[in-house]
Design an enzyme around this catalytic site. Structure first.
Site, PDB file in Angstrom:
ATOM      1  N   GLU A 191      34.267  35.983  39.478  1.00  0.00           N
ATOM      2  CA  GLU A 191      33.586  37.264  39.579  1.00  0.00           C
ATOM      3  C   GLU A 191      32.451  37.440  38.588  1.00  0.00           C
ATOM      4  O   GLU A 191      32.243  38.551  38.055  1.00  0.00           O
ATOM      5  CB  GLU A 191      34.600  38.388  39.395  1.00  0.00           C
ATOM      6  CG  GLU A 191      35.297  38.433  38.037  1.00  0.00           C
ATOM      7  CD  GLU A 191      36.555  37.601  37.903  1.00  0.00           C
ATOM      8  OE1 GLU A 191      37.330  37.845  36.971  1.00  0.00           O
ATOM      9  OE2 GLU A 191      36.774  36.698  38.750  1.00  0.00           O
ATOM     10  N   HIS A 249      37.655  39.972  47.350  1.00  0.00           N
ATOM     11  CA  HIS A 249      38.345  39.940  46.062  1.00  0.00           C
ATOM     12  C   HIS A 249      37.337  39.976  44.912  1.00  0.00           C
ATOM     13  O   HIS A 249      37.486  40.767  43.973  1.00  0.00           O
ATOM     14  CB  HIS A 249      39.201  38.675  45.986  1.00  0.00           C
ATOM     15  CG  HIS A 249      39.971  38.535  44.716  1.00  0.00           C
ATOM     16  ND1 HIS A 249      41.246  39.024  44.568  1.00  0.00           N
ATOM     17  CD2 HIS A 249      39.659  37.959  43.526  1.00  0.00           C
ATOM     18  CE1 HIS A 249      41.686  38.763  43.342  1.00  0.00           C
ATOM     19  NE2 HIS A 249      40.736  38.107  42.684  1.00  0.00           N
ATOM     20  N   GLU A 250      36.309  39.143  45.003  1.00  0.00           N
ATOM     21  CA  GLU A 250      35.342  39.078  43.915  1.00  0.00           C
ATOM     22  C   GLU A 250      34.501  40.357  43.837  1.00  0.00           C
ATOM     23  O   GLU A 250      34.135  40.799  42.740  1.00  0.00           O
ATOM     24  CB  GLU A 250      34.446  37.841  44.075  1.00  0.00           C
ATOM     25  CG  GLU A 250      35.183  36.519  44.233  1.00  0.00           C
ATOM     26  CD  GLU A 250      36.254  36.267  43.185  1.00  0.00           C
ATOM     27  OE1 GLU A 250      36.148  36.797  42.057  1.00  0.00           O
ATOM     28  OE2 GLU A 250      37.218  35.550  43.498  1.00  0.00           O
ATOM     29  N   HIS A 298      36.376  42.879  41.915  1.00  0.00           N
ATOM     30  CA  HIS A 298      36.317  42.641  40.469  1.00  0.00           C
ATOM     31  C   HIS A 298      35.151  43.375  39.798  1.00  0.00           C
ATOM     32  O   HIS A 298      35.175  43.585  38.582  1.00  0.00           O
ATOM     33  CB  HIS A 298      36.188  41.143  40.190  1.00  0.00           C
ATOM     34  CG  HIS A 298      37.483  40.455  39.938  1.00  0.00           C
ATOM     35  ND1 HIS A 298      38.399  40.890  39.002  1.00  0.00           N
ATOM     36  CD2 HIS A 298      38.022  39.323  40.490  1.00  0.00           C
ATOM     37  CE1 HIS A 298      39.442  40.064  38.987  1.00  0.00           C
ATOM     38  NE2 HIS A 298      39.234  39.120  39.879  1.00  0.00           N
ATOM     39  N   GLU A 326      43.730  41.153  37.700  1.00  0.00           N
ATOM     40  CA  GLU A 326      43.967  40.491  38.986  1.00  0.00           C
ATOM     41  C   GLU A 326      44.871  41.270  39.939  1.00  0.00           C
ATOM     42  O   GLU A 326      44.636  41.280  41.143  1.00  0.00           O
ATOM     43  CB  GLU A 326      44.525  39.084  38.754  1.00  0.00           C
ATOM     44  CG  GLU A 326      43.573  38.159  38.012  1.00  0.00           C
ATOM     45  CD  GLU A 326      42.258  37.920  38.757  1.00  0.00           C
ATOM     46  OE1 GLU A 326      42.145  38.298  39.937  1.00  0.00           O
ATOM     47  OE2 GLU A 326      41.343  37.350  38.129  1.00  0.00           O
ATOM     48  N   ASP A 358      45.395  28.962  30.210  1.00  0.00           N
ATOM     49  CA  ASP A 358      45.358  28.058  31.363  1.00  0.00           C
ATOM     50  C   ASP A 358      46.768  27.634  31.776  1.00  0.00           C
ATOM     51  O   ASP A 358      47.032  27.390  32.962  1.00  0.00           O
ATOM     52  CB  ASP A 358      44.519  26.813  31.051  1.00  0.00           C
ATOM     53  CG  ASP A 358      43.020  27.102  31.059  1.00  0.00           C
ATOM     54  OD1 ASP A 358      42.624  28.150  31.599  1.00  0.00           O
ATOM     55  OD2 ASP A 358      42.266  26.286  30.510  1.00  0.00           O
ATOM     56  N   TYR A 373      48.419  38.099  39.947  1.00  0.00           N
ATOM     57  CA  TYR A 373      47.781  38.550  41.179  1.00  0.00           C
ATOM     58  C   TYR A 373      48.786  39.275  42.087  1.00  0.00           C
ATOM     59  O   TYR A 373      48.594  40.448  42.433  1.00  0.00           O
ATOM     60  CB  TYR A 373      47.201  37.354  41.954  1.00  0.00           C
ATOM     61  CG  TYR A 373      46.087  36.611  41.274  1.00  0.00           C
ATOM     62  CD1 TYR A 373      44.775  36.734  41.710  1.00  0.00           C
ATOM     63  CD2 TYR A 373      46.336  35.747  40.212  1.00  0.00           C
ATOM     64  CE1 TYR A 373      43.737  36.035  41.120  1.00  0.00           C
ATOM     65  CE2 TYR A 373      45.308  35.046  39.599  1.00  0.00           C
ATOM     66  CZ  TYR A 373      44.017  35.189  40.057  1.00  0.00           C
ATOM     67  OH  TYR A 373      43.001  34.504  39.458  1.00  0.00           O
TER      68      TYR A 373
END
Length: 613
Positions: A272, A296-297, A300, A319, A376, A384
């Site tokens: 995003e 979705h983006e 954001h 998310e 990460d 999400y």
């Protein structure tokens, strides 16, 4: 670990003492050395009168000099020892009798293995003529590209000047602010301005032989020329999505909304980056069936970019809210049953993640403890889908969309341009619904927020679009290998691409099919030739789980060409789980890891127990 910030377990910075309030970047992009070389100007504000140092995050940066811009005098600085994967802290001594605000200039250079940057040789691009560079800084990779307070709790505007070879184009997560040829050189200068405050992980750059097409009054799609027209068709609904989002959430504050279709090594469906969403080419299905990722983006732009999690322990605030809004947009454009259908699919994705990681894995908490943990390592569908499920459940509990959507808009209005944590969100929830505290008190907050595994409650979903998928799945499970002639291509003739994906996803939840069944499904439904990456991914997994040897070559080709972690991690795990292809998994990884983005190579390597590679 004591060196890390008390407000962010993944950052060294101390914004409560001295905070960065503006950034200016000046870079030369050197493709021969694969480095960014230049300087960054940091405007800072002293928050604590007793503060003696500005503390920044860096990782593998070559710091050449630090200068007080007002006096042009060099300043004392110390680069600390690296701590795990968090990099090091850069401590800059503040000048004596410093006023409240100051500007420092840091001269520095990245290294070729910078984790935020992917350098591609011409042969790895579609055009095969020019090199390519793109960045990905989420969650904590910005510090390998720029000295910064690399915490999402710190947001500021930025400007940039970037020089590259004349034949290439530069784009950033900002508004384009002009370009000009550099005299007596083969270089061109590009300028950018981002007026809206952003966290460091949203500073992004791409350099390549890029072209664009207009797809709306405030949008262009960018890619190499080989994909630009196909991309323009695929994402032609962008303006409709933006308009739908604005009606739900309020004004779009970022000016432009462009899309960049990246090379296949990009590790995510989308990123995003403000003003320039990065998108995987695996969305180019030819029928717009995967454009929900763009939804979705776009979402954001409000949830994540405008209102941001304070640190990555609260990633679900980015998310979970974004998935919730994305599906709201889909519901308004295509009907509420479509929104609910996507929610059902999300629940299944969450169940797969929990089954894979283990129901007691602490990183499956909605608010995990990331002290000493690289974000990460915690990345999964949990923030999400578990986050979305909590919001979906609250919406149902508190009276439906007509009650909950005004809360969503009030939340964005209160916290726009800010960062917050889960406690602050919950406090505002109670404040807004002060007449419904009895219902909110019925929520098992500890189970939802701080307990690993699946959510404590599964919401009631509309299953109308799922039922035909379930029926077809059950028919295939029930049929013997001698009864497969009862199936035909007409089985899926009336199904949407999303329903075919759901059908295959349900098959993956069952015991592995016989090879005969997988072959028949492949033949009847044309799965081998599909252009839809989500369908192909599930077909490949079905083949591997059934130990169908003929599919292995297709899997190797797919994971060698595509870097999207959603696809390659499960496929590599499936290859590794089958005794006959375990060595193939390792060999394929070792052959391709150097062309993978850092986060893909890192996570797949851990999946294959190759932690030292």
């Amino acid at each position: 670990m004591e060196a890390l910030s008390p407000s962010d377990p993944n950052s060294f910075s101390r914004p409560e003492e001295c905070i960065v309030i503006a950034i200016h970047i000046d870079w030369d992009v050197n493709f021969e050395k694969q480095v960014l070389d230049g300087f960054v100007d940091l405007a800072i504000e002293k928050k604590d009168p007793s503060a003696s140092h500005l503390v920044l995050d860096i990782r593998d940066l070559t710091i050449k000099n630090v200068v007080d811009k007002s006096t042009e005098k060099s300043l004392n600085y110390v680069c600390g020892e690296p701590v795990l994967t968090f990099g090091s802290k850069l401590e800059i001594e503040l000048p004596d009798n410093m006023e409240n605000r100051k500007e420092f200039r840091i001269f520095y250079e990245t290294i070729p293995s910078c984790s935020a940057l992917q350098w591609l040789k011409p042969e790895l691009t579609a055009g095969k003529k020019h090199p390519y560079l793109y960045s990905h800084s989420e969650a904590i990779h910005a510090r390998s590209m720029i000295p910064c307070q690399d915490s999402p709790g710190v947001k500021c505007p930025y400007t940039a000047v970037v020089r590259v070879p004349k034949e290439l184009v530069v784009l950033m997560s900002a508004v384009r602010d002009g370009e000009e040829d550099c005299k007596n050189t083969n270089l061109k200068t590009f300028k950018f301005t981002q007026k809206v405050p952003v966290p460091s992980y949203l500073i992004a750059i791409v350099v390549g032989a890029l072209e664009s097409r207009e797809i709306g009054p405030r949008s262009r799609v960018w890619s190499e020329k080989e994909f630009v027209d196909k991309s323009a068709f695929e994402f032609s609904e962008t303006e409709e999505m933006l308009n739908t989002a604005e009606k739900l959430l309020g004004p779009y504050v970022w000016g432009i909304y462009d899309l960049l279709i990246l090379p296949p090594s990009f590790p995510f469906g989308g990123m995003e980056n403000p003003c320039l969403t990065f998108v995987t080419p695996t969305l180019l299905a030819g029928d717009r069936s995967l454009s929900n990722v763009v939804g979705h983006e776009i979402s954001h732009s409000w949830t994540g970019n405008l209102v941001t999690n304070k640190n990555f322990q609260h990633f679900w605030l980015n998310e979970g809210f974004t998935v919730f809004v994305e599906r709201k947009i889909a519901g308004r454009m295509h009907g509420e049953s479509h929104r609910q259908f996507q929610a059902v699919g999300g629940w299944k994705e969450l169940q797969y993640t929990i089954d894979t990681r283990g129901k007691d894995d602490p990183l499956t908490k909605l608010v995990p403890d990331l002290r000493g943990v690289d974000p990460d390592d915690s990345f999964s569908t949990v923030p999400y889908e578990k986050g979305h499920t909590l919001l979906f459940y609250l919406e149902q509990k508190l009276g439906g969309p007509e009650i909950f959507e005004p809360f969503l808009r009030a939340y964005l209005e209160k916290y726009k341009y800010k960062s917050l944590d889960t406690d602050e969100w919950k406090e505002f929830l109670y404040e807004y619904f002060k007449d419904m505290t009895d219902k909110l008190d019925e929520v098992d907050w500890n189970a939802w927020l701080h307990t690993p595994g699946m959510p404590p409650i599964k919401p009631d979903y509309d299953m109308s679009l799922v039922d035909c998928c379930t029926t077809l799945c059950k028919n295939w499970i029930a049929a013997s290998d001698e009864q497969l002639d009862c199936f035909s291509s007409n089985d899926i003739a009336e199904m949407s691409s999303q329903q075919i994906i759901e059908f295959l996803a349900q098959l993956l939840q069952e015991e592995p099919l016989s090879v005969s069944k997988v072959k028949k499904i492949t033949e009847l439904y044309g799965l081998r030739d599909t252009q839809n990456s989500e369908i192909k991914f599930r077909w490949l997994r079905l083949g591997l789980r059934s130990h169908w040897k003929d599919v292995v070559e297709n899997v190797i080709k797919f994971v060698s060409e595509v870097g999207r972690m959603k696809f390659v991690r499960p496929l590599f795990r499936d290859l590794f789980a089958w005794d006959e292809t375990r060595d193939t998994a390792v060999e394929t990884y070792r052959k391709n890891h150097s062309s993978m983005m850092y986060v893909t190579a890192y996570t797949v390597g851990k999946d294959l127990c190759l932690t030292d590679e």
